[in-house]
Design a protein around this motif. Structure first.
Motif, PDB file in Angstrom:
ATOM      1  N   ASP A  36       0.823  -1.200   0.000  1.00 51.84           N
ATOM      2  CA  ASP A  36       0.000   0.000   0.000  1.00 51.84           C
ATOM      3  C   ASP A  36       0.865   1.261   0.000  1.00 51.84           C
ATOM      4  O   ASP A  36       0.646   2.180  -0.796  1.00 51.84           O
ATOM      5  CB  ASP A  36      -0.919  -0.018   1.226  1.00 51.84           C
ATOM      6  CG  ASP A  36      -1.872   1.159   1.230  1.00 51.84           C
ATOM      7  OD1 ASP A  36      -2.930   1.056   0.599  1.00 51.84           O
ATOM      8  OD2 ASP A  36      -1.539   2.182   1.855  1.00 51.84           O
ATOM      9  N   TYR A  40       1.755   4.195  -2.812  1.00 54.49           N
ATOM     10  CA  TYR A  40       1.617   5.611  -2.474  1.00 54.49           C
ATOM     11  C   TYR A  40       2.863   6.394  -2.900  1.00 54.49           C
ATOM     12  O   TYR A  40       2.768   7.498  -3.443  1.00 54.49           O
ATOM     13  CB  TYR A  40       1.410   5.760  -0.964  1.00 54.49           C
ATOM     14  CG  TYR A  40       1.681   7.143  -0.425  1.00 54.49           C
ATOM     15  CD1 TYR A  40       0.716   8.125  -0.451  1.00 54.49           C
ATOM     16  CD2 TYR A  40       2.928   7.461   0.130  1.00 54.49           C
ATOM     17  CE1 TYR A  40       0.967   9.404   0.042  1.00 54.49           C
ATOM     18  CE2 TYR A  40       3.193   8.725   0.630  1.00 54.49           C
ATOM     19  CZ  TYR A  40       2.214   9.688   0.587  1.00 54.49           C
ATOM     20  OH  TYR A  40       2.470  10.949   1.076  1.00 54.49           O
ATOM     21  N   TYR A  73      -4.786  11.834  -0.798  1.00 50.16           N
ATOM     22  CA  TYR A  73      -4.565  10.494  -0.228  1.00 50.16           C
ATOM     23  C   TYR A  73      -4.837  10.516   1.274  1.00 50.16           C
ATOM     24  O   TYR A  73      -5.534   9.649   1.812  1.00 50.16           O
ATOM     25  CB  TYR A  73      -3.124  10.071  -0.507  1.00 50.16           C
ATOM     26  CG  TYR A  73      -2.682   8.808   0.194  1.00 50.16           C
ATOM     27  CD1 TYR A  73      -2.789   7.571  -0.430  1.00 50.16           C
ATOM     28  CD2 TYR A  73      -2.124   8.849   1.473  1.00 50.16           C
ATOM     29  CE1 TYR A  73      -2.371   6.411   0.196  1.00 50.16           C
ATOM     30  CE2 TYR A  73      -1.712   7.698   2.109  1.00 50.16           C
ATOM     31  CZ  TYR A  73      -1.822   6.489   1.467  1.00 50.16           C
ATOM     32  OH  TYR A  73      -1.405   5.350   2.099  1.00 50.16           O
ATOM     33  N   LEU A 105      -7.424  -0.772  -4.143  1.00 56.81           N
ATOM     34  CA  LEU A 105      -6.058  -0.410  -4.523  1.00 56.81           C
ATOM     35  C   LEU A 105      -5.791  -0.708  -5.994  1.00 56.81           C
ATOM     36  O   LEU A 105      -5.135   0.070  -6.691  1.00 56.81           O
ATOM     37  CB  LEU A 105      -5.064  -1.164  -3.641  1.00 56.81           C
ATOM     38  CG  LEU A 105      -3.583  -0.840  -3.856  1.00 56.81           C
ATOM     39  CD1 LEU A 105      -3.308   0.635  -3.578  1.00 56.81           C
ATOM     40  CD2 LEU A 105      -2.714  -1.717  -2.964  1.00 56.81           C
ATOM     41  N   GLN A 128      -6.644   5.314  -3.389  1.00 53.28           N
ATOM     42  CA  GLN A 128      -5.477   4.806  -2.664  1.00 53.28           C
ATOM     43  C   GLN A 128      -5.613   5.059  -1.166  1.00 53.28           C
ATOM     44  O   GLN A 128      -5.246   4.206  -0.349  1.00 53.28           O
ATOM     45  CB  GLN A 128      -4.194   5.465  -3.180  1.00 53.28           C
ATOM     46  CG  GLN A 128      -3.601   4.801  -4.398  1.00 53.28           C
ATOM     47  CD  GLN A 128      -2.190   5.300  -4.675  1.00 53.28           C
ATOM     48  OE1 GLN A 128      -1.849   6.456  -4.397  1.00 53.28           O
ATOM     49  NE2 GLN A 128      -1.358   4.443  -5.225  1.00 53.28           N
TER      50      GLN A 128
END
Length: 482
Positions: A36, A40, A73, A105, A128
């Protein structure tokens, strides 16, 4: 009513011992966090060029939109964290939400890959953030459900290693791939990580969902007493007295119908941990909006060099499990305080980096290494602190007062909200101050923020330091009398 995935029912006997083991659970959660955060950060060195050449953003507006996309985000993470916490504790299952988060995702990755407008970039970053909310809240709650509490900080050290590795290796590999293979090459690696993550989340088995005819041998001796370092300073509970007496079954009252999050927020100890989490995320995320552009302006470094620079911060995180182990053994108070104290002068000294010389480049690298070490000292113990606070709250209240699913996911929902607030604040703080007042002002203000955070860490991490001193004095007095 429990929700079970058909695949688990069909293949539940295959490798069940290792699939439900502590180490495999830790590995799955760590890899999920890494994936994850990697996704990012992978476009951090790429996004300025993508905005300019794919979305036709003017050069003088690139810094603004970089900060906005990073903040979006954080906004998704902030809004959806409490929702994920409540849902996970309600269904008393962790793996299904983890799979749903991975689907979000994947959708976000596809959107960012094909985006040719700012609007699509914004929606992709928002997805995200939603996925990150699931991973952090549900993943950390799963870890708290599974591993022995007296080793929690050590295990959180591995998760911390996954997080910081994702933060730093994402920009590194993103820069290298963009330089060598182009824009689509960056996303090919992202799809590979998503595929690996999907396999791990499918294979995982939760210990509490195993049927009675499929026992898993415990990897540690059952706890016969509460860890001595767990305490909470929230009035009016006196855990030193209540921990030695049996807890009463919870009565059904109006207050019990409210989510456990409201009870948790009454703890000053938790508020201190959440503030520390906000600052941690602010300090780390601040680099993403200013460092690639700064080194391009001063040293004329492109995406490749700025990506490699992130290694200076990620290398110290290799000792995260060791820091967690020491935190479990000696308590996290002084590790957390030392981390923020060390980061303070390092951030302030960054303002001295102003010229394109070998000495200045070396100085930048050294300062970033120490900042990485500082964050490593504080992060694992603050993450473990969240679980210790919930355990102390449960011990001081009637049995079952937090409901069947407990409150770990809701507690980590609060932690995630704090972390999200930091990812929202950091890029805006650093990006806007740098744009309006310069690099030097941005760095010394971040250093000041880190220094201020030392105070609540020293006072409240591991429980109120004043109450601990009173208890130690009371114990000494009893020993002298006896």
């Amino acid at each position: 009513m429990k929700i079970r995935l058909p695949l688990l029912t069909a293949t539940r006997t295959w490798g069940v011992k290792w699939r439900a083991s502590n180490w495999f659970t830790v590995f799955v959660v760590t890899f999920a966090v890494f994936t994850d955060i990697f996704l990012y950060g992978v476009i951090v060195p790429v996004i300025p060029f993508a905005l300019e050449y794919r979305a036709d953003i003017e050069v003088d507006r690139v810094q603004y939109w970089v900060s906005v996309l990073l903040a979006v985000y954080g906004a998704g993470l902030l809004v959806f964290s409490p929702i994920c916490g409540w849902f996970s504790d309600t269904v008393s299952m962790r793996r299904l939400p983890l799979l749903l988060g991975l689907a979000a995702l994947l959708g976000a990755t596809v959107m960012l890959n094909v985006a040719t407008s700012v609007a699509v970039f914004v929606v992709g970053r928002l997805l995200q953030g939603i996925s990150a909310a699931v991973v952090w809240v549900v993943g950390l709650a799963l870890l708290a459900d599974t591993v022995p509490r007296e080793m929690l900080a050590q295990y959180m050290g591995y998760v911390s290693l996954g997080m910081t590795s994702g933060f730093m290796l994402g920009p590194l590999l993103g820069g290298v791939l963009y330089e060598r293979t182009g824009y689509n090459g960056v996303w090919a690696l992202c799809y590979a990580f998503i595929g690996m993550d999907f396999v791990l989340r499918i294979v995982l088995v939760e210990k509490k969902d195993l049927s009675q005819d499929l026992p898993v041998e415990p990897e540690h001796e059952p706890e016969t007493k509460e860890p001595t370092r767990i305490e909470d300073n929230s009035p009016p509970a006196d855990e030193s007295v209540q921990s030695s007496t049996p807890r009463r079954p919870a009565r059904k009252t109006f207050t019990q119908k409210l989510p456990a999050v409201f009870t948790l927020l009454a703890s000053r100890r938790l508020l201190a941990a959440l503030f520390a989490s906000i600052v941690q995320a602010t300090l780390v995320a601040s680099f993403d909006s200013v460092l690639p552009l700064f080194v391009n302006e001063v040293f004329s470094w492109g995406s490749l060099q700025s990506g490699i620079l992130y290694l200076t911060i990620v290398i110290p995180t290799l000792i995260s499990p060791l820091v967690g182990f020491l935190g479990d053994k000696y308590g996290g108070r002084w590790f957390a305080g030392a981390g923020f104290l060390l980061a303070c002068p390092m951030f302030i000294l960054l303002r001295l980096i102003t010229h394109n010389t070998i000495g200045q480049k070396v100085s930048l690298v050294v300062l970033l290494v120490f900042i990485g070490l500082a964050m490593t000292l504080s992060f694992p113990v603050i993450m473990a602190e969240i679980t210790h606070i919930v355990a102390a709250k449960e011990q001081s209240r009637p049995l079952g007062s937090f409901g069947k699913g407990g409150a770990y996911a809701q507690a980590y929902g609060l932690f995630n909200m704090a972390f999200a607030a930091g990812t929202l604040i950091g890029p805006v703080w650093a990006g806007m101050i740098k744009q309006n007042y310069g690099w030097g002002t941005a760095t010394w203000t971040l250093g000041l923020l880190s220094g201020v955070t030392v105070v609540p860490c020293v006072i409240w991490v591991d429980g109120s330091i004043r109450k601990r001193r009173i208890k130690r004095a009371d114990l000494r007095g009893r020993e002298e009398v006896s």
